[in-house]
Enzyme design. Structure first.
Site, PDB file in Angstrom:
ATOM      1  N   CYS A 106      18.380  83.814 -10.175  1.00 55.63           N
ATOM      2  CA  CYS A 106      19.104  83.705 -11.434  1.00 55.63           C
ATOM      3  C   CYS A 106      19.835  85.012 -11.761  1.00 55.63           C
ATOM      4  O   CYS A 106      20.756  85.390 -11.063  1.00 55.63           O
ATOM      5  CB  CYS A 106      18.134  83.260 -12.535  1.00 55.63           C
ATOM      6  SG  CYS A 106      18.921  82.487 -13.951  1.00 55.63           S
ATOM      7  N   HIS A 107      19.419  85.727 -12.824  1.00 58.08           N
ATOM      8  CA  HIS A 107      20.046  86.993 -13.192  1.00 58.08           C
ATOM      9  C   HIS A 107      19.408  88.177 -12.454  1.00 58.08           C
ATOM     10  O   HIS A 107      19.869  89.306 -12.602  1.00 58.08           O
ATOM     11  CB  HIS A 107      19.938  87.218 -14.699  1.00 58.08           C
ATOM     12  CG  HIS A 107      20.809  86.307 -15.510  1.00 58.08           C
ATOM     13  ND1 HIS A 107      20.438  85.010 -15.814  1.00 58.08           N
ATOM     14  CD2 HIS A 107      22.023  86.498 -16.067  1.00 58.08           C
ATOM     15  CE1 HIS A 107      21.393  84.442 -16.534  1.00 58.08           C
ATOM     16  NE2 HIS A 107      22.365  85.313 -16.696  1.00 58.08           N
TER      17      HIS A 107
END
Length: 181
Positions: A106-107
């Site tokens: 994800c991030h």
């Protein structure tokens, strides 16, 4: 084999911590929660507070040599905080310098951008990181999971919580290569 999970004191997406954590345990390895501060970390379910988890080791009190691999969970605030902490960034960079596998979801790759370890690598992430990854010399792809064998060290990445099953299967397979499993 011990696997480091590097997270900030606040902001990690809980499922991106707990599912990979369980996958590491299921593979017979030992997950270790590393953070920039001792004590506890606060996880989130998107923007809502979720559970807290005890920190096993502060990043200042541990070494890359203690671990066979690194997992970088996401959550928007988590990697944004980590990339402003010099010791956390150096810890991440150390895994690449040592040729050890790193998994990020994800991030999570924001910390990799700051560590300057993406040149010549192909990876995926949450789509909003695409430009940051390209600007850091990486090639961004929109795939459920991407395993990049560019050396030193293998990089395993995924886009979002919906990709967790594939992400966990991919990174545990790569980590098993390190332990000879």
């Amino acid at each position: 084999m011990q696997i480091a999970f590097l997270v900030a004191p606040e902001g990690v997406e809980q499922v991106e911590l707990t599912d990979p954590w369980q996958a590491v345990k299921d593979a017979g390895d030992t997950p270790v929660l590393v953070s920039t501060e001792p004590g506890k970390i606060q996880a989130y379910n998107h923007l809502d507070k979720a559970d807290t988890f005890p920190v096993d080791r502060a990043v200042a009190d541990t070494s890359v040599g203690d671990y066979g691999g690194l997992v970088l969970p996401g959550g928007v605030a988590n990697p944004d905080f980590l990339r402003t902490d010099e010791k956390a960034v150096a810890f991440v960079r150390g895994f690449f310098e040592a040729g050890k596998p790193v998994a990020a979801i994800c991030h999570g790759p924001w910390t990799l951008v700051e560590a300057d370890v993406l040149r010549g690598r192909t990876l995926t992430s949450w789509p909003s990181l695409r430009t940051d990854i390209r600007n850091a010399g990486g090639e961004w792809v929109d795939e459920q999971v991407k395993v990049c064998g560019a050396r030193p060290g293998t990089l395993i990445t995924s886009r979002k919580p919906d990709d967790l099953k594939a992400f966990c299967e991919a990174f545990t397979a790569e980590f098993a290569k390190v332990s000879g499993g």
